[in-house]
Design an enzyme around this catalytic site. Structure first.
Site, PDB file in Angstrom:
ATOM      1  CG  ASP A 196      -1.898   0.997   1.324  1.00 39.21           C
ATOM      2  OD1 ASP A 196      -2.815   1.020   0.382  1.00 39.21           O
ATOM      3  OD2 ASP A 196      -1.925   1.954   2.107  1.00 39.21           O
ATOM      4  CD  GLU A 244      16.131 -13.891   3.948  1.00 38.04           C
ATOM      5  OE1 GLU A 244      15.451 -14.381   4.762  1.00 38.04           O
ATOM      6  OE2 GLU A 244      16.992 -12.867   4.402  1.00 38.04           O
TER       7      GLU A 244
END
Length: 507
Positions: A196, A244
């Site tokens: 956002d 990751e």
């Protein structure tokens, strides 16, 4: 052996506005259990992923975009166990799940902000936010000054509602918090994030006055509060965190940038995965405008080797059927624009209810809840957020048993999912056919614009010719097998405000 492209590069993502999608109780609001129960509906429709708007603990001053705790579920919507069930069910059905991340501001109910108010000026707690002794001339997107005075005489910045204090992204605590938030949801198994106000996290050093505060507020110009170069360092850090995890985890930026070039900067190879292409959404019903947005977008995504996105509606804008004129003409244009964007390479983002042909609702002023309205910024956004009609002939149309938090128009009785699913001429059936046809499009990402006249937007993608008739008169179409059209084709003629895909040999 070639490596498959990440799933998100050409996905169809369906935005679920959780408050309004599906309720399982009598609160009048949707919930996570309702979303979980309706996932087969989305599979049947033919989408690839679901984006969930905020469901975190919140006082709901801005319908959940004022977050009080980023690592839990608001009891109005369920529990973390409900979220885990929803996620597992979605994955079992082959759907990916994105969650909304709100990093520009917290709720004024967030523990950090309460600590900041209690600690006083000059404290480390206040350094997490943008407190100043003297306000500048910035305006809130929701109306009025962007500064709120505190009891001790300082002011804090809120680019949105005063219950949404902006974070200071030069503070290490803020970076650490969101590193932890990202990992919390990634560890639970989410496939990505919608970010956002991605263009607003960093402000110009020193918080200088805006040259034109009204234009900056509206986004007509890039003011000192938007799209600052330093914001990209944040997304490089997040890119490393996403990397990751296995499974091509992703993030898409809600970045209202001035040009396609500035928009695509958010999805460079070491930043976020995608950025919403609001230039397509903002284009009027205009062949020239469509052609320019597509041309410029494809040029800019190629510069950064990114995947374009296409979107026509979301929870913050007037529904596109209404923007295109409303009624039968607006619906025809909306279907044609949707068919056109689904043929373009990249990802398409759909907003709940557009598959039903819903228009913007003129919510009575007494029922409006959007802070934009209550701050004098027009009618607000409630009209695109009215709870979906699922079945039956009267409100709440199968969406729970309580009075909907926003009133549903009685004329929606003919637009329910139940009414449309078995009608081959319905908007829902058209969307389902279009999404199925999209899966058969060529893998070619190259788009060649074709000149078929001033009122026609046409392009070729592989062996498929896409034609949108933006004029007021029927259009003879080139020879070729009709793969799908947004309106009936008779005598090889495409009606006005309609689109078609044709299987045609490359020229």
């Amino acid at each position: 052996m070639t490596t498959p492209a990440p799933w998100w590069r050409d996905a169809v993502v369906y935005e679920v506005y959780v408050r309004s999608f599906a309720s399982t109780g009598d609160t009048g609001m949707g919930d996570l259990r309702g979303v979980a129960e309706r996932l087969p509906y989305l599979v049947d429709l033919g989408v690839d992923a679901v984006w969930l708007t905020p469901f975190y603990p919140s006082p709901q001053h801005d319908n959940g975009y004022d977050v009080a705790d980023y690592r839990d579920v608001d009891s109005r919507f369920g529990s973390l166990a409900d979220f885990d069930t929803l996620l597992a069910r979605a994955h079992g059905l082959g759907l990916r799940v994105l969650v909304d991340l709100v990093p520009n501001h917290t709720s004024s109910d967030h523990p950090w902000f309460r600590e900041a108010l209690a600690a006083g000026p000059g404290s480390p707690e206040r350094a997490r936010y943008l407190f100043r002794d003297k306000p500048n001339n910035w305006l809130s997107v929701f109306g009025g000054s962007a500064w709120q005075r505190t009891d001790d005489g300082q002011y804090y910045l809120h680019l949105f509602d005063r219950s949404q204090p902006d974070l200071d992204w030069t503070d290490d605590d803020v970076h650490t918090l969101f590193d932890e938030v990202l990992r919390f949801w990634l560890d639970r198994g989410v496939d990505g994030f919608r970010v956002d106000v991605a263009h607003g996290l960093r402000k110009a050093a020193g918080l200088p006055d805006a040259a034109d505060p009204v234009a900056a507020q509206s986004g007509l110009v890039t003011g000192p509060m938007w799209d600052q170069p330093e914001v990209h360092d944040i997304y490089r850090r997040w890119h490393r965190i996403l990397g990751e995890y296995d499974g091509d985890r992703m993030a898409v930026a809600e970045a209202w940038a001035a040009t396609p070039a500035r928009t695509m900067a958010y999805c460079r190879h070491d930043e976020l995965s995608q950025s919403f292409n609001f230039h397509w959404l903002e284009a009027p019903w205009s062949v020239a405008a469509f052609r320019e947005v597509v041309r410029e977008t494809l040029v800019e995504v190629a510069r950064v080797d990114a995947s374009p996105t296409w979107v026509l509606s979301n929870h913050d804008v007037v529904r596109h059927v209404t923007r295109y004129g409303g009624g039968a003409r607006g619906l025809a244009r909306g279907s044609a624009a949707t068919l056109t964007m689904l043929a373009l390479p990249g990802s398409a983002y759909l907003y709940q209810g557009e598959e039903l042909g819903l228009e913007q609702v003129d919510v009575p002023p007494a029922d409006r809840q959007d802070p934009e309205f209550h701050n004098g910024r027009g009618p607000g956004r409630d009209g695109c957020r009215v709870p979906l009609p699922w079945s039956g002939h009267e409100s709440p149309f199968g969406n729970g048993t309580g009075r909907p938090w926003l009133p549903q128009p009685p004329e929606w009785a003919t637009l329910t999912v139940e009414a449309q699913r078995n009608d081959p001429s319905s908007t829902w059936s058209f969307y389902r056919r279009a999404l199925a046809a999209r899966r058969g499009l060529p893998q070619a990402t190259e788009v060649t614009l074709v000149d078929l006249g001033p009122d026609v937007f046409a392009f070729r993608r592989g062996q498929v010719l896409v034609v949108l008739n933006g004029g007021d008169d029927p259009l003879p179409i080139p020879a070729g097998e009709v793969l799908i059209s947004s309106a009936p084709i008779e005598n090889d003629t495409l009606p006005a405000n309609a689109g078609v895909w044709l299987a045609a040999p490359a020229s």
